[in-house]
Design an enzyme around this catalytic site. Structure first.
Site: not given
Ligand code: RIB
Ligand code: CA
Length: 313
Positions: A243
């Site tokens: 992500h």
């Molecule tokens: O939903 C994914 C996000 O939530 C990413 O930033 C992961 O590190 C968590 O913080």
């Protein structure tokens, strides 16, 4: 070309760690003015510790790391140890950091930096809950118009939620903060689950990290080995969605991404859909567009960039 000045606001988290490494591996393009930790995946004492662990792994112990909000603006903290493990960086064994945590509060650092640097020259890169950013905007409204751009990981629309049926974790943890940020008028580029779920590791991609033969490559491979089990089990996906590195990759190679400038609003009332990023992708309302919602990625190009840069460390 002068390097782009950025502040990374983060809740490490294995994917945050990879994002920080990618940024620190790219000093010609990115000038990391500071890293501000926020409570999210794990509580604040761990997120600011983990941020320093990652800076030392990158051999950048002079990076300025600040501790910020230990809880959302108004709500109780929700964490994600079920995804990231108890330490937030489960997978490999890690030593405690030696580099110092800065005394200044993260929110003060964000405000002071935006007031010091010329208007329109600092990009904020939140990759965790948006509490620190919202607090800075609340405490110092004058800095809002000084922000060049916010490039954030958060939200979801067609992909729906990962912490509830409708909400993505970063937005869900502090929906009030997200609402403030999306209403700020700052140019915003969003990396939602719709695009990050297309940035999936697989065996060959993780082996490319492991085969670097460096401590960084080995750590990243072991982090993704641990981190991917949640998404593989839940989605049956081949690997872990990286992500947060999507935010940094966008700054380095924006052409890897495509999306649409649309209106995004954050639900803060309904218990059923709290934290949902209601995205007017088909422009069926007269709500003004306020963010670039990224929906597609050149995944091979993303992993080529990531692997090439991590190999530099
Ligand atoms: O939903 C994914 C996000 O939530 C990413 O930033 C992961 O590190 C968590 O913080
Ligand atoms: Ca994160």
């Amino acid at each position: 070309m002068t390097a782009r000045k950025i502040i990374i606001d983060t809740d490490p988290g294995q994917d945050d760690a990879v994002a920080i490494l990618l940024a620190l591996a790219s000093p010609e393009e990115l000038d990391v003015l500071g890293i501000t930790a926020v409570a999210g995946n794990v509580p604040l004492p761990l997120t600011h510790k983990n941020a320093r662990i990652v800076c030392e792994l990158a051999d950048k112990p002079d990076t300025l790391v600040f501790a910020g909000a230990e809880a959302p603006l108004t709500r109780k903290l929700v964490t994600a140890e079920h995804v990231h493990g108890k330490t937030g960086l489960d997978g490999p064994q890690m030593e405690d950091p030696v580099m110092p945590l800065q005394d200044t509060h993260a929110v003060v650092f964000i405000i002071e930096t935006l007031r010091r640097e010329p208007t329109g020259t600092v990009t904020l890169c939140p990759i965790g809950p948006l509490t620190n950013i919202a607090m800075a905007f609340q405490q110092a409204p004058d800095v809002v118009e000084r922000v060049q751009e916010i490039v954030l990981m958060g939200g979801a629309y067609f992909e729906v939620g990962n912490i509830t049926p409708t909400a993505e974790f970063n937005i869900y943890v502090d929906p009030e903060a997200a609402k403030i940020v999306f209403a700020s008028g700052v140019p915003i580029t969003v990396m939602p689950l719709d695009v990050t779920h297309k940035a999936l590791t697989n065996r060959a991609r993780v082996d490319a990290f492991r085969n670097m033969g460096t401590e960084v490559g080995t750590m990243v491979a072991e982090w993704t080995d641990f981190f991917e089990r949640f998404d593989k089990e839940k989605y049956g996906s081949e690997g872990a969605p990286l992500h947060d590195p999507c935010v940094i990759a966008y700054l380095l190679k924006p052409e890897l991404f495509s999306g649409r400038h649309v209106n995004i609003e954050v639900e803060i009332e309904s218990a059923l859909t709290l934290g949902m990023t209601v995205t007017d992708w088909w422009r069926v309302t007269d709500r003004p567009p306020n963010a670039m919602f990224m929906r597609d990625i050149d995944a091979n190009g993303f992993f080529e960039l990531l692997t090439e840069r991590l190999a530099r460390l």
